[in-house]
Enzyme design. Structure first.
Site, PDB file in Angstrom:
ATOM      1  N   LYS A 172       9.617  14.225  -3.392  1.00 46.68           N
ATOM      2  CA  LYS A 172       8.922  13.083  -3.999  1.00 46.68           C
ATOM      3  C   LYS A 172       7.811  13.599  -4.906  1.00 46.68           C
ATOM      4  CE  LYS A 172       7.506   8.554  -2.247  1.00 46.68           C
ATOM      5  NZ  LYS A 172       6.985   7.873  -1.047  1.00 46.68           N
TER       6      LYS A 172
HETATM    7  O1  G3P Z   1       6.631   3.418  -0.564  1.00 40.88           O
HETATM    8  C1  G3P Z   1       5.325   3.324  -1.056  1.00 40.88           C
HETATM    9  C2  G3P Z   1       4.493   2.717  -0.027  1.00 40.88           C
HETATM   10  O2  G3P Z   1       4.269   3.588   1.036  1.00 40.88           O
HETATM   11  C3  G3P Z   1       3.249   2.109  -0.505  1.00 40.88           C
HETATM   12  O3  G3P Z   1       3.143   0.966   0.236  1.00 40.88           O
HETATM   13  O4  G3P Z   1       2.001  -0.903   1.250  1.00 40.88           O
HETATM   14  O5  G3P Z   1       0.747   1.218   0.751  1.00 40.88           O
HETATM   15  O6  G3P Z   1       1.458  -0.292  -1.076  1.00 40.88           O
HETATM   16  P1  G3P Z   1       1.753   0.213   0.287  1.00 40.88           P
END
Ligand code: G3P
Length: 218
Positions: free
Chosen positions: A87
């Site tokens: 990633k």
């Molecule tokens: O896959 C990306 C993710 O981990 C981010 O999610 O909820 O932190 O915006 P969030």
């Protein structure tokens, strides 16, 4: 549509795997820290543990921001297990690293994507997956799902093989809307996956079926 779970929590990964609908896992440094996984050796071991639970792709994020650092880290991550996808953040050196890994046949996931132009660059560089963060766009009053639709159009116009991996998915409606738009993959929390099976009429209907069965068989 592939379902990935967005967590580094092994219990939740096991639970989603046991449901039988899991196609892979995404992680990031924040999710690792949330589970208390710190230190390079522990982090690398944790990726291998995740790979032993699931059969599909497992995204492991580099923390370097320069090309050489990303290449060194990414090669080390890719060598851990055949399921590992490197990633890489959407920055200038990240685009160069995507191209490098793509040429070497190493799978990649381009993360922190917030615009159609960034997604176009990721595809041009040969990324396996592109991760538009829909929840974080919604957080700032911008339509995250519209970004998925825009990327779908661009990729279909030119037949790009990069898979759209809707990330920062927060709830079941995100999953359903991404499926309607044609996102190739979604990654979200266990609650967004399990939430799909819930409907009050299912519970009411089952209760009545079981009560009628009991009446006729007692
Ligand atoms: O896959 C990306 C993710 O981990 C981010 O999610 O909820 O932190 O915006 P969030």
């Amino acid at each position: 549509m592939k379902f990935f779970i967005d967590t580094a929590n092994l219990d939740q990964i096991r639970e989603a795997q046991q449901l039988g609908v899991l196609d892979g896992v995404t992680t990031n440094p924040s999710l690792m820290a949330k589970e208390g996984i710190t230190g390079k050796e522990n982090i690398l071991k944790h990726y291998v543990d995740i790979c032993s639970i699931v059969e599909g792709d497992v995204s492991a994020e580099v923390v370097s921001t320069d090309f050489e650092g990303m290449v060194k880290e990414g090669e080390e991550l890719a060598a851990l297990h055949e399921q590992i996808v490197v990633k890489v953040p959407m920055i200038k050196d990240g685009v160069k690293a995507l191209k490098y890994f793509s040429d070497k046949g190493i799978k990649t996931n381009c993360t922190l994507v917030f615009s159609p132009g960034q997604a176009l660059l990721a595809a041009k560089a040969g990324a396996t997956y592109v991760s538009p963060f829909i929840g974080r766009l919604d957080d700032i009053s911008t339509d995250g799902l519209n970004l998925i639709a825009e990327i779908r159009t661009i990729y279909d116009n030119y037949g790009f093989e990069t898979q759209i991996l809707a990330a920062s998915v927060r709830h079941t409606m995100h999953v359903i809307d991404c499926a309607k738009i044609g996102s190739d993959v979604m990654t979200g929390p266990l609650s967004a996956i399990e939430g799909l099976l819930k409907h009050p009429l299912t519970d009411i209907g089952l209760e009545k079926f079981l009560a009628d069965y009991k009446k006729g068989n007692s």
